[in-house]
Design an enzyme around this catalytic site. Structure first.
Site, PDB file in Angstrom:
ATOM      1  N   ASP A  97       2.613 -10.676   0.332  1.00  0.00           N
ATOM      2  CA  ASP A  97       1.806 -10.362   1.471  1.00  0.00           C
ATOM      3  C   ASP A  97       0.242 -10.793   0.964  1.00  0.00           C
ATOM      4  O   ASP A  97      -0.719 -10.359   1.522  1.00  0.00           O
ATOM      5  CB  ASP A  97       1.822  -9.200   2.252  1.00  0.00           C
ATOM      6  CG  ASP A  97       1.772  -7.998   1.138  1.00  0.00           C
ATOM      7  OD1 ASP A  97       1.561  -7.995   0.247  1.00  0.00           O
ATOM      8  OD2 ASP A  97       1.779  -6.868   1.967  1.00  0.00           O
ATOM      9  N   SER A  98       0.117 -10.810  -0.490  1.00  0.00           N
ATOM     10  CA  SER A  98      -0.948 -11.267  -1.197  1.00  0.00           C
ATOM     11  C   SER A  98      -1.445 -12.345  -0.430  1.00  0.00           C
ATOM     12  O   SER A  98      -2.701 -13.007  -0.728  1.00  0.00           O
ATOM     13  CB  SER A  98      -0.951 -11.353  -2.717  1.00  0.00           C
ATOM     14  OG  SER A  98       0.354 -12.076  -2.962  1.00  0.00           O
ATOM     15  N   ASP A 105       8.153 -10.522   1.513  1.00  0.00           N
ATOM     16  CA  ASP A 105       7.418  -9.357   1.191  1.00  0.00           C
ATOM     17  C   ASP A 105       7.304  -8.910   3.091  1.00  0.00           C
ATOM     18  O   ASP A 105       6.754  -9.700   3.909  1.00  0.00           O
ATOM     19  CB  ASP A 105       5.890  -9.678   0.972  1.00  0.00           C
ATOM     20  CG  ASP A 105       5.555  -8.379   0.013  1.00  0.00           C
ATOM     21  OD1 ASP A 105       6.419  -7.415  -0.233  1.00  0.00           O
ATOM     22  OD2 ASP A 105       4.619  -8.561  -0.446  1.00  0.00           O
ATOM     23  N   LYS A 134      11.145  -7.381   0.359  1.00  0.00           N
ATOM     24  CA  LYS A 134      10.790  -6.530  -0.503  1.00  0.00           C
ATOM     25  C   LYS A 134       9.602  -5.616   0.381  1.00  0.00           C
ATOM     26  O   LYS A 134       9.129  -5.824   1.465  1.00  0.00           O
ATOM     27  CB  LYS A 134       9.592  -6.834  -1.529  1.00  0.00           C
ATOM     28  CG  LYS A 134       9.103  -5.952  -2.525  1.00  0.00           C
ATOM     29  CD  LYS A 134       8.274  -6.728  -3.623  1.00  0.00           C
ATOM     30  CE  LYS A 134       6.791  -7.278  -3.407  1.00  0.00           C
ATOM     31  NZ  LYS A 134       5.815  -6.252  -2.989  1.00  0.00           N
ATOM     32  N   GLU A 189       7.211  -1.858   0.060  1.00  0.00           N
ATOM     33  CA  GLU A 189       6.550  -0.913  -0.818  1.00  0.00           C
ATOM     34  C   GLU A 189       6.729   0.571  -0.586  1.00  0.00           C
ATOM     35  O   GLU A 189       6.829   0.969   0.489  1.00  0.00           O
ATOM     36  CB  GLU A 189       4.944  -1.214  -0.519  1.00  0.00           C
ATOM     37  CG  GLU A 189       4.530  -2.764  -0.938  1.00  0.00           C
ATOM     38  CD  GLU A 189       3.169  -2.656  -0.816  1.00  0.00           C
ATOM     39  OE1 GLU A 189       2.280  -1.702  -0.795  1.00  0.00           O
ATOM     40  OE2 GLU A 189       2.634  -3.794  -1.019  1.00  0.00           O
ATOM     41  N   GLU A 207       3.960  -2.031 -10.511  1.00  0.00           N
ATOM     42  CA  GLU A 207       2.845  -2.411 -10.461  1.00  0.00           C
ATOM     43  C   GLU A 207       1.569  -1.383 -10.931  1.00  0.00           C
ATOM     44  O   GLU A 207       1.608  -0.459 -10.535  1.00  0.00           O
ATOM     45  CB  GLU A 207       2.345  -2.849  -9.043  1.00  0.00           C
ATOM     46  CG  GLU A 207       1.046  -3.521  -8.848  1.00  0.00           C
ATOM     47  CD  GLU A 207       0.608  -4.560  -7.932  1.00  0.00           C
ATOM     48  OE1 GLU A 207       1.387  -4.696  -7.053  1.00  0.00           O
ATOM     49  OE2 GLU A 207      -0.810  -4.911  -7.685  1.00  0.00           O
TER      50      GLU A 207
HETATM   51  O1  KIV Z   1       2.124  -9.537  -2.534  1.00  0.00           O
HETATM   52  C1  KIV Z   1       2.288  -9.788  -3.669  1.00  0.00           C
HETATM   53  O2  KIV Z   1       2.207 -10.797  -4.178  1.00  0.00           O
HETATM   54  C2  KIV Z   1       3.235  -8.568  -4.453  1.00  0.00           C
HETATM   55  C3  KIV Z   1       3.289  -8.831  -5.799  1.00  0.00           C
HETATM   56  C4  KIV Z   1       2.005  -8.881  -6.571  1.00  0.00           C
HETATM   57  C5  KIV Z   1       4.329  -7.922  -6.634  1.00  0.00           C
HETATM   58  O3  KIV Z   1       3.563  -7.556  -3.832  1.00  0.00           O
END
Ligand code: KIV
Length: 296
Positions: A60-61, A99, A129, A131, A198
């Site tokens: 989600d970056s 994510d 994924k 968090e 992280e």
């Molecule tokens: O959103 C993302 O890119 C991430 C990674 C940096 C682990 O969660």
């Protein structure tokens, strides 16, 4: 959904990653570290996949490095699904992890399960994924029961930026380190197949890595994790903000793009592009007619 056909050669699966750690338990030197990078589109996914990266995370970056938001909180499920589909189409060997964005697993379990299933059914993700540590125990159990492999993410969890008060290294006090260890254990106990650590001190990441049976994937967590992940835009030099010290830049693609675009603009302005060789030509017979393309 059209996906690049699986060659059947060396496709990375969830059991492969788990097995790598189990098999290496007796001889750590035989362990092959897990390589992970983010990608958000088809061409990047293809390049990463063909270069041999093991895991592609549609992070989600996306919100920050592709969509230009200040943080990841506004990223929607529909945006993540759209980009996950593109990555899936470009990936044949790597494991594709999507994510789950903020808000998609923070209400009730049924809703969260429904959202996770959309990533598998509608976008072809092979895992999701989420968090958070102890507080995600029930959620991770529920998703894994429903055959959705889950990658955990503890330490600095960017979706908690407001609660954490910024992007800071986590686990620096004895109490915080204890909590982080509990979080990592909870993620494993709930059934996750791997966990991202992280922004945590390398000593703590090493301790968690030794203790867990599932692979740890570090980002700003030192060299002793079972694998590493970076945001691909950081690695390629495609970001505009200052990057954290762990984000090693391997290339300056931003500079290459700027140079190419400046040259193109210059050529267009100066008449150097397109050349005759880059132009189509009318057949001789039509060239001789004055009203070649004009209906009278
Ligand atoms: O959103 C993302 O890119 C991430 C990674 C940096 C682990 O969660």
């Amino acid at each position: 959904m059209s996906v690049v056909p699986n060659s059947g050669n060396g496709k990375i699966t969830v059991p492969d990653l788990l097995q790598r750690k189990t098999q290496a338990a007796g001889s750590p030197s035989s362990f092959q570290k897990i390589t992970c990078l983010t990608a958000y589109d088809y061409p990047t996914a293809r390049l990463l996949d063909e270069a041999g990266v093991d895991v592609i995370l549609v992070g989600d970056s996306l919100g920050m490095v592709v969509l230009g938001h200040e943080n990841t909180l506004s990223v929607t499920i529909d945006e993540m699904l759209h980009h996950t589909r593109a990555v899936r189409r470009g990936t044949r060997r790597a494991l594709v992890v999507a994510d789950m964005p903020y808000g998609s697993y923070h209400t009730d379990l049924a809703d969260s399960l429904h959202n996770a299933m959309r990533f598998v059914k509608e976008a072809g993700a092979e895992a999701v994924k989420v968090e958070g540590g102890e507080r995600r125990l029930e959620l991770i159990s529920r998703l894994t029961e429903a055959e959705i492999p889950v990658m955990g993410h503890v330490g600095l969890t960017p979706q908690s930026v407001n609660a954490l008060g910024g992007y800071r290294v986590q686990g620096k006090t004895a109490d915080a380190a204890e909590q982080l260890i509990r979080d990592a254990r909870a993620v494993e106990a709930a059934g996750a197949f791997a966990v991202v650590l992280e922004a945590v001190p390398r000593e703590l990441a090493a301790q968690i890595t030794r203790e867990l049976r599932i692979p740890t994937i570090g980002i700003g967590a030192g060299p002793d994790c079972d694998g590493q992940i970076l945001v691909v835009h950081d690695l390629l030099g495609l970001t505009f903000e200052q990057t954290p010290k762990f984000a090693r830049q391997y290339a300056n693609v931003g500079e290459i793009i700027s140079k190419a675009v400046r040259e193109y603009c210059n050529d267009v302005r100066e008449g150097g592009f397109p050349s005759d060789a880059e132009s189509y030509h009318a057949p001789q017979a039509t060239r001789d007619r004055k009203t070649m393309f004009i209906d009278s």
